[in-house]
Design a protein around this motif. Structure first.
Motif, PDB file in Angstrom:
ATOM      1  N   ARG A  11       0.799  -1.224   0.000  1.00  6.79           N
ATOM      2  CA  ARG A  11       0.000   0.000   0.000  1.00  6.79           C
ATOM      3  C   ARG A  11       0.835   1.279   0.000  1.00  6.79           C
ATOM      4  O   ARG A  11       0.609   2.191  -0.797  1.00  6.79           O
ATOM      5  N   TRP A  12       1.814   1.378   0.911  1.00  7.51           N
ATOM      6  CA  TRP A  12       2.517   2.652   1.080  1.00  7.51           C
ATOM      7  C   TRP A  12       3.295   3.049  -0.167  1.00  7.51           C
ATOM      8  O   TRP A  12       3.244   4.200  -0.609  1.00  7.51           O
ATOM      9  N   SER A  13       4.007   2.093  -0.751  1.00  7.46           N
ATOM     10  CA  SER A  13       4.768   2.405  -1.963  1.00  7.46           C
ATOM     11  C   SER A  13       3.835   2.710  -3.126  1.00  7.46           C
ATOM     12  O   SER A  13       4.144   3.549  -3.980  1.00  7.46           O
ATOM     13  N   ARG A  67      -3.117  11.741   3.206  1.00 11.22           N
ATOM     14  CA  ARG A  67      -3.845  12.994   3.055  1.00 11.22           C
ATOM     15  C   ARG A  67      -4.622  13.001   1.746  1.00 11.22           C
ATOM     16  O   ARG A  67      -4.207  12.395   0.762  1.00 11.22           O
ATOM     17  N   PRO A  68      -5.760  13.700   1.705  1.00 13.88           N
ATOM     18  CA  PRO A  68      -6.564  13.760   0.473  1.00 13.88           C
ATOM     19  C   PRO A  68      -5.750  14.287  -0.701  1.00 13.88           C
ATOM     20  O   PRO A  68      -4.843  15.103  -0.538  1.00 13.88           O
ATOM     21  N   GLY A  69      -6.095  13.779  -1.885  1.00  8.74           N
ATOM     22  CA  GLY A  69      -5.434  14.252  -3.097  1.00  8.74           C
ATOM     23  C   GLY A  69      -4.220  13.457  -3.485  1.00  8.74           C
ATOM     24  O   GLY A  69      -3.482  13.846  -4.383  1.00  8.74           O
ATOM     25  N   ASN A  70      -4.002  12.293  -2.827  1.00 13.06           N
ATOM     26  CA  ASN A  70      -2.831  11.488  -3.142  1.00 13.06           C
ATOM     27  C   ASN A  70      -3.158  10.344  -4.082  1.00 13.06           C
ATOM     28  O   ASN A  70      -2.686   9.236  -3.932  1.00 13.06           O
ATOM     29  N   GLY A  71      -3.999  10.598  -5.055  1.00 12.70           N
ATOM     30  CA  GLY A  71      -4.279   9.565  -6.052  1.00 12.70           C
ATOM     31  C   GLY A  71      -5.687   9.046  -5.931  1.00 12.70           C
ATOM     32  O   GLY A  71      -6.446   9.408  -5.043  1.00 12.70           O
ATOM     33  N   SER A  72      -6.073   8.185  -6.870  1.00 18.80           N
ATOM     34  CA  SER A  72      -7.407   7.609  -6.886  1.00 18.80           C
ATOM     35  C   SER A  72      -7.344   6.178  -6.427  1.00 18.80           C
ATOM     36  O   SER A  72      -6.301   5.565  -6.381  1.00 18.80           O
ATOM     37  N   GLY A  73      -8.496   5.664  -6.066  1.00 23.22           N
ATOM     38  CA  GLY A  73      -8.543   4.271  -5.657  1.00 23.22           C
ATOM     39  C   GLY A  73      -9.320   4.127  -4.384  1.00 23.22           C
ATOM     40  O   GLY A  73      -9.930   5.068  -3.880  1.00 23.22           O
ATOM     41  N   GLY A  74      -9.283   2.946  -3.834  1.00 21.15           N
ATOM     42  CA  GLY A  74      -9.994   2.672  -2.603  1.00 21.15           C
ATOM     43  C   GLY A  74      -9.401   3.443  -1.449  1.00 21.15           C
ATOM     44  O   GLY A  74      -8.313   3.991  -1.526  1.00 21.15           O
ATOM     45  N   ASP A  80       4.514   9.350  10.833  1.00 18.38           N
ATOM     46  CA  ASP A  80       3.608  10.396  10.348  1.00 18.38           C
ATOM     47  C   ASP A  80       4.264  11.275   9.295  1.00 18.38           C
ATOM     48  O   ASP A  80       3.618  11.697   8.328  1.00 18.38           O
ATOM     49  N   GLU A  81       5.555  11.560   9.469  1.00 22.31           N
ATOM     50  CA  GLU A  81       6.247  12.484   8.573  1.00 22.31           C
ATOM     51  C   GLU A  81       6.701  11.837   7.269  1.00 22.31           C
ATOM     52  O   GLU A  81       7.042  12.547   6.314  1.00 22.31           O
ATOM     53  N   THR A  82       6.702  10.501   7.204  1.00 22.45           N
ATOM     54  CA  THR A  82       7.179   9.825   5.994  1.00 22.45           C
ATOM     55  C   THR A  82       6.098   9.001   5.300  1.00 22.45           C
ATOM     56  O   THR A  82       6.015   8.991   4.074  1.00 22.45           O
ATOM     57  N   LEU A  83       5.267   8.314   6.073  1.00 20.95           N
ATOM     58  CA  LEU A  83       4.207   7.484   5.505  1.00 20.95           C
ATOM     59  C   LEU A  83       2.827   8.094   5.714  1.00 20.95           C
ATOM     60  O   LEU A  83       1.987   8.082   4.807  1.00 20.95           O
ATOM     61  N   GLY A  84       2.578   8.614   6.898  1.00 23.73           N
ATOM     62  CA  GLY A  84       1.264   9.166   7.202  1.00 23.73           C
ATOM     63  C   GLY A  84       0.842  10.269   6.253  1.00 23.73           C
ATOM     64  O   GLY A  84      -0.349  10.427   5.966  1.00 23.73           O
ATOM     65  N   VAL A  85       1.808  11.035   5.742  1.00 27.57           N
ATOM     66  CA  VAL A  85       1.474  12.125   4.815  1.00 27.57           C
ATOM     67  C   VAL A  85       0.822  11.598   3.541  1.00 27.57           C
ATOM     68  O   VAL A  85       0.103  12.332   2.855  1.00 27.57           O
ATOM     69  N   LEU A  86       1.057  10.338   3.213  1.00 20.94           N
ATOM     70  CA  LEU A  86       0.488   9.767   1.993  1.00 20.94           C
ATOM     71  C   LEU A  86      -1.006   9.510   2.119  1.00 20.94           C
ATOM     72  O   LEU A  86      -1.680   9.252   1.119  1.00 20.94           O
TER      73      LEU A  86
END
Length: 255
Positions: A179-181, A246-253, A238-244
């Motif tokens: 998921r994260w990558s 946030r809204p607007g980081n791509g489409s999908g589930g 939070d500073e490396t993975l959690g930021v991903l």
């Protein structure tokens, strides 16, 4: 004075260049923890989740450590052979195949393995639901090598860019990724790429060290647990993975 045979002296120089290019240009006293994961885990700027976690974790033992990115299978081989000092992050049980690796028993992170497509949608109902499709995943991702047994055809990629290149070129119907990558890639390369829910699998991943560092496993375990108690782990997360998330980081589930 005798003349030097042609080419003599070039081999050490070429070996040095290879050493630099392989990612081992680090201080002699720094431990090297390799990873088969790139951004957002290990980055050239050393500001990824693994990069920062490793520096903090080993510093609590009074040690200097750094991360390098290698192809997934090569990373395991190097850590097992002692070329590097450790590898992260991997599922439990790898010591059965790589007997020189010792697992630090406190979890580093949890991975959710998802289906990524270029617009294709279908109900994900376990591994069997992949049977009608041409799939791809990265060589050396042991859980996928063990679990992905249902498909029309399978292609194994060297790394993330090659994996998603197969998808973008239409050579496969879907790719299996964590998921994260995947979220990081969707943020950097917005387009039709999407992921399907629910995850195929969720696994806890761990740091492994070469057996010459087995005496440090207990201290590493305690230090990692302390990082979680005092909030350092959560801050890095939070500073490396959690930021991903946030809204607007791509489409999908939804993650």
């Amino acid at each position: 004075m005798g003349s030097r045979p042609p080419g003599r002296g070039k081999i050490p120089f070429l070996l040095f260049v290879f050493w630099l290019l392989s990612g081992h240009a680090v201080a002699d006293d720094a431990l090297v923890i390799n990873s088969g994961r790139g951004a957002p885990f290990a980055t050239p700027q050393h500001d990824g989740f693994y990069d920062r976690l490793v520096v903090e974790l080993f510093s609590r033992l009074g040690l200097r450590a750094t991360t390098i990115k290698l192809p997934s299978e090569r990373a395991l081989i190097n850590a097992n052979s002692g070329i590097d000092d450790g590898n992260l992050a991997r599922i439990r049980g790898l010591e059965k195949k790589y007997p020189n690796l010792v697992r630090v028993p406190e979890k580093i992170v949890s991975f959710e393995f998802l289906v990524f497509t270029n617009g294709l949608e279908f109900p994900v109902q376990g591994w069997e639901s992949l049977a009608p499709y041409n799939i791809a995943y990265i060589t050396g991702w042991k859980i996928l090598e063990n679990k992905a047994q249902y498909y029309r055809s399978v292609t194994r990629a060297r790394d993330g860019p090659q994996l998603f290149g197969l998808l973008e070129a239409g050579r496969v119907d879907l790719v299996l990724y964590e998921r994260w990558s995947g979220l990081w890639r969707m943020k950097r390369y917005p387009g039709r790429l999407r992921y399907l829910e629910p995850p195929l699998e969720r696994r806890d991943l761990f740091l492994y060290v070469n057996r010459r560092h087995a005496g440090r496993v207990a201290a590493l375990t305690d230090a990692l647990r302390e990082m979680k108690r005092d909030g350092t782990y959560q801050r890095i997360f939070d500073e490396t993975l959690g930021v991903l998330l946030r809204p607007g980081n791509g489409s999908g589930g939804s993650p």
